[in-house]
Motif scaffolding. Structure first.
Motif, PDB file in Angstrom:
ATOM      1  N   GLU A   1     -34.501  31.903 -26.782  1.00  0.00           N
ATOM      2  CA  GLU A   1     -35.270  32.570 -25.739  1.00  0.00           C
ATOM      3  C   GLU A   1     -35.184  31.817 -24.408  1.00  0.00           C
ATOM      4  OE1 GLU A   1     -37.212  35.511 -23.977  1.00  0.00           O
ATOM      5  OE2 GLU A   1     -36.649  35.551 -26.082  1.00  0.00           O
ATOM      6  N   ALA A   2     -35.302  30.513 -24.472  1.00  0.00           N
ATOM      7  CA  ALA A   2     -35.334  29.707 -23.246  1.00  0.00           C
ATOM      8  C   ALA A   2     -33.955  29.488 -22.624  1.00  0.00           C
ATOM      9  CB  ALA A   2     -35.996  28.359 -23.530  1.00  0.00           C
ATOM     10  N   TYR A   3     -32.949  29.251 -23.490  1.00  0.00           N
ATOM     11  CA  TYR A   3     -31.644  28.817 -22.969  1.00  0.00           C
ATOM     12  C   TYR A   3     -30.468  29.730 -23.360  1.00  0.00           C
ATOM     13  CZ  TYR A   3     -34.541  24.663 -22.726  1.00  0.00           C
ATOM     14  OH  TYR A   3     -35.580  23.795 -22.501  1.00  0.00           O
TER      15      TYR A   3
ATOM     16  N   LYS B   1     -33.448  36.787 -26.019  1.00  0.00           N
ATOM     17  CA  LYS B   1     -32.274  37.176 -25.247  1.00  0.00           C
ATOM     18  C   LYS B   1     -31.247  37.785 -26.193  1.00  0.00           C
ATOM     19  CE  LYS B   1     -32.884  33.833 -21.643  1.00  0.00           C
ATOM     20  NZ  LYS B   1     -32.299  32.896 -20.740  1.00  0.00           N
TER      21      LYS B   1
ATOM     22  N   SER C   1     -38.029  26.836 -33.936  1.00  0.00           N
ATOM     23  CA  SER C   1     -37.514  26.066 -32.800  1.00  0.00           C
ATOM     24  C   SER C   1     -36.187  26.646 -32.312  1.00  0.00           C
ATOM     25  CB  SER C   1     -37.377  24.583 -33.147  1.00  0.00           C
ATOM     26  OG  SER C   1     -36.285  24.344 -33.989  1.00  0.00           O
TER      27      SER C   1
ATOM     28  N   GLN D   1     -36.978  29.690 -30.259  1.00  0.00           N
ATOM     29  CA  GLN D   1     -37.478  29.300 -28.936  1.00  0.00           C
ATOM     30  C   GLN D   1     -36.328  28.870 -28.029  1.00  0.00           C
ATOM     31  OE1 GLN D   1     -40.341  26.322 -30.043  1.00  0.00           O
ATOM     32  NE2 GLN D   1     -42.005  27.828 -30.211  1.00  0.00           N
ATOM     33  N   GLN D   2     -35.364  28.155 -28.575  1.00  0.00           N
ATOM     34  CA  GLN D   2     -34.199  27.742 -27.789  1.00  0.00           C
ATOM     35  C   GLN D   2     -33.372  28.951 -27.350  1.00  0.00           C
ATOM     36  OE1 GLN D   2     -31.849  24.438 -29.403  1.00  0.00           O
ATOM     37  NE2 GLN D   2     -33.634  23.947 -30.677  1.00  0.00           N
TER      38      GLN D   2
END
Length: 66
Positions: free
Chosen positions: A61-63, A2, A55, A58-59
């Protein structure tokens, strides 16, 4: 990933973390002083630094936050 903005002034650059930052991240995050008020232990290797950065990515991207 994002969109994470890059902020730059004459004396400061704030940008998204990347895997290119592993060595520098480890150098900073392996110092006990950095963890005085954090609820984590210092990193013990570049491999731990890489895993931690992964990690964070990934965070993001996810949140949208890391």
């Amino acid at each position: 990933m994002k969109y994470v903005p890059t902020l730059e002034t004459e004396r400061l650059l704030i940008r998204p973390i990347t895997l290119d930052d592993v060595e520098e991240f480890y150098a900073m995050d392996s110092q006990p002083e950095v963890h005085l008020y954090l609820n984590r232990s210092p990193l013990k290797s570049n491999e731990e630094a890489k895993d931690y950065i992964l990690s964070l990515l990934q965070q993001y991207e996810a949140y949208g936050t890391g």
